[in-house]
Scaffold this motif. Structure first.
Motif, PDB file in Angstrom:
ATOM      1  N   VAL A   6       4.304   9.810  -1.173  1.00 47.19           N
ATOM      2  CA  VAL A   6       5.275   9.139  -0.064  1.00 47.19           C
ATOM      3  C   VAL A   6       6.318   7.996   0.102  1.00 47.19           C
ATOM      4  CG1 VAL A   6       5.419   8.539   2.561  1.00 47.19           C
ATOM      5  CG2 VAL A   6       3.847   9.400   2.270  1.00 47.19           C
ATOM      6  N   MET A   7       7.859   8.460   0.081  1.00 52.65           N
ATOM      7  CA  MET A   7       8.574   7.348  -0.644  1.00 52.65           C
ATOM      8  C   MET A   7       9.689   6.675   0.583  1.00 52.65           C
ATOM      9  SD  MET A   7      10.394   5.538  -2.716  1.00 52.65           S
ATOM     10  CE  MET A   7      11.148   6.764  -3.935  1.00 52.65           C
ATOM     11  N   VAL A   8       8.875   5.620   0.751  1.00 52.86           N
ATOM     12  CA  VAL A   8       9.658   4.773   2.084  1.00 52.86           C
ATOM     13  C   VAL A   8      11.252   4.228   1.739  1.00 52.86           C
ATOM     14  CG1 VAL A   8       9.101   2.820   3.726  1.00 52.86           C
ATOM     15  CG2 VAL A   8       7.780   4.345   3.149  1.00 52.86           C
ATOM     16  N   LEU A   9      12.009   4.773   2.433  1.00 54.19           N
ATOM     17  CA  LEU A   9      13.252   3.773   1.882  1.00 54.19           C
ATOM     18  C   LEU A   9      14.555   2.844   3.284  1.00 54.19           C
ATOM     19  CD1 LEU A   9      15.399   7.180   0.883  1.00 54.19           C
ATOM     20  CD2 LEU A   9      13.997   5.813  -0.334  1.00 54.19           C
ATOM     21  N   GLY A  10      13.528   2.026   2.388  1.00 56.73           N
ATOM     22  CA  GLY A  10      13.622   0.222   3.450  1.00 56.73           C
ATOM     23  C   GLY A  10      13.088  -0.483   4.004  1.00 56.73           C
ATOM     24  N   PHE A  11      12.881  -1.855   3.546  1.00 62.03           N
ATOM     25  CA  PHE A  11      11.651  -1.985   3.523  1.00 62.03           C
ATOM     26  C   PHE A  11      11.892  -3.548   4.897  1.00 62.03           C
ATOM     27  CE2 PHE A  11       7.670  -5.621   2.046  1.00 62.03           C
ATOM     28  CZ  PHE A  11       7.371  -4.211   2.084  1.00 62.03           C
ATOM     29  N   GLY A  12      12.485  -3.065   6.205  1.00 60.90           N
ATOM     30  CA  GLY A  12      12.557  -3.867   7.816  1.00 60.90           C
ATOM     31  C   GLY A  12      11.066  -3.538   7.938  1.00 60.90           C
ATOM     32  N   ARG A  13      11.634  -4.166   9.169  1.00 66.29           N
ATOM     33  CA  ARG A  13      10.231  -3.764  10.391  1.00 66.29           C
ATOM     34  C   ARG A  13       9.443  -2.954  10.374  1.00 66.29           C
ATOM     35  NH1 ARG A  13      11.241  -6.272  15.740  1.00 66.29           N
ATOM     36  NH2 ARG A  13      12.922  -7.885  14.340  1.00 66.29           N
ATOM     37  N   THR A  14      10.404  -1.459   9.999  1.00 60.83           N
ATOM     38  CA  THR A  14       9.642  -0.398  10.577  1.00 60.83           C
ATOM     39  C   THR A  14       9.299   0.279   8.836  1.00 60.83           C
ATOM     40  OG1 THR A  14      11.522   0.318  12.279  1.00 60.83           O
ATOM     41  CG2 THR A  14      10.125   2.440  11.315  1.00 60.83           C
ATOM     42  N   GLY A  15      10.231  -0.385   8.029  1.00 58.92           N
ATOM     43  CA  GLY A  15       9.382   0.301   7.050  1.00 58.92           C
ATOM     44  C   GLY A  15       8.172  -0.613   6.250  1.00 58.92           C
ATOM     45  N   VAL A  16       8.199  -1.254   6.428  1.00 51.70           N
ATOM     46  CA  VAL A  16       6.806  -1.998   6.114  1.00 51.70           C
ATOM     47  C   VAL A  16       5.679  -1.405   7.524  1.00 51.70           C
ATOM     48  CG1 VAL A  16       5.433  -3.960   6.798  1.00 51.70           C
ATOM     49  CG2 VAL A  16       7.621  -3.961   6.031  1.00 51.70           C
ATOM     50  N   THR A  17       5.819  -1.083   8.286  1.00 48.73           N
ATOM     51  CA  THR A  17       5.201  -0.807   9.122  1.00 48.73           C
ATOM     52  C   THR A  17       4.408   0.749   8.482  1.00 48.73           C
ATOM     53  OG1 THR A  17       5.395  -1.846  11.006  1.00 48.73           O
ATOM     54  CG2 THR A  17       4.065   0.243  11.262  1.00 48.73           C
ATOM     55  N   LEU A  18       5.260   1.800   8.210  1.00 50.55           N
ATOM     56  CA  LEU A  18       5.049   3.093   7.850  1.00 50.55           C
ATOM     57  C   LEU A  18       4.774   3.213   6.570  1.00 50.55           C
ATOM     58  CD1 LEU A  18       8.152   5.027   8.553  1.00 50.55           C
ATOM     59  CD2 LEU A  18       6.404   5.012   9.916  1.00 50.55           C
ATOM     60  N   ALA A  19       4.791   2.259   5.225  1.00 52.21           N
ATOM     61  CA  ALA A  19       4.489   2.319   4.405  1.00 52.21           C
ATOM     62  C   ALA A  19       2.595   1.662   4.613  1.00 52.21           C
ATOM     63  CB  ALA A  19       4.957   0.954   3.141  1.00 52.21           C
ATOM     64  N   ARG A  20       2.032   0.673   5.274  1.00 54.17           N
ATOM     65  CA  ARG A  20       1.604   0.090   5.542  1.00 54.17           C
ATOM     66  C   ARG A  20       0.199   1.209   6.023  1.00 54.17           C
ATOM     67  NH1 ARG A  20       2.060  -3.943   8.198  1.00 54.17           N
ATOM     68  NH2 ARG A  20       2.307  -5.414   6.520  1.00 54.17           N
ATOM     69  N   LEU A  21       1.093   2.176   7.319  1.00 57.66           N
ATOM     70  CA  LEU A  21       0.364   3.199   7.294  1.00 57.66           C
ATOM     71  C   LEU A  21      -0.171   4.315   6.516  1.00 57.66           C
ATOM     72  CD1 LEU A  21      -1.063   5.306   9.990  1.00 57.66           C
ATOM     73  CD2 LEU A  21       2.050   5.857   9.938  1.00 57.66           C
ATOM     74  N   PHE A  22       0.876   4.893   6.121  1.00 55.74           N
ATOM     75  CA  PHE A  22       0.970   5.673   4.890  1.00 55.74           C
ATOM     76  C   PHE A  22      -0.338   5.644   3.505  1.00 55.74           C
ATOM     77  CE2 PHE A  22       4.369   7.864   6.518  1.00 55.74           C
ATOM     78  CZ  PHE A  22       4.274   9.179   7.094  1.00 55.74           C
TER      79      PHE A  22
END
Length: 139
Positions: A6-22
């Motif tokens: 999985v690639m998450v583009l961006g590391f703002g509030r939403t990006g951090v949460t998505l990265a943590r979840l995945f």
């Protein structure tokens, strides 16, 4: 989903949460960002940091790519390196960051959900989006 790239583009509030979840569900998460301070935090979380300028070097190995950056990131040059089985989910604010016309032309599955986090609940957007995506991807 376990073992997926999985690639998450961006590391703002939403990006951090998505990265943590995945990461929590067993995927191999890479996060593309620009700031040195973000790279340190991405590494500390046990994820793979990638500078956005080097996205083209890594995108071909991704099963899922989630964009949170509201400017053109997934252009034709980047999308042409992705395998057709990849899934793209663009949840950035308008105008988004995906060339959807080229994605369709290439046969990539691309979900156009621009601005979803801010429309639903800006304060808890990351948590809401991660829950929705988890349900979507596990079905």
């Amino acid at each position: 989903m376990s073992g997926s790239q999985v690639m998450v583009l961006g590391f703002g509030r939403t990006g951090v949460t998505l990265a943590r979840l995945f990461s929590a569900v067993g995927t191999k998460v890479s996060v593309a960002a620009r700031k040195d301070s973000d790279f340190a935090r991405i590494s500390e979380m046990g994820l793979h940091p990638i500078h956005l300028d080097h996205l083209a070097d890594y995108i071909s190995g991704m099963d899922i790519c989630i964009n949170t950056v509201p400017h053109m990131i997934l252009d034709a040059a980047i999308l042409s390196k992705m395998v057709n089985s990849s899934l793209i989910i663009d949840i950035a604010s308008k105008p988004g960051g995906t060339d959807f016309a080229f994605a369709r032309e290439k046969g990539l599955k691309a979900i156009h959900a621009l601005g979803l986090p801010g429309k639903t609940a800006p304060k808890t957007a990351g948590e809401i989006v991660s829950g929705v995506l988890y349900k979507l991807l596990s079905s």
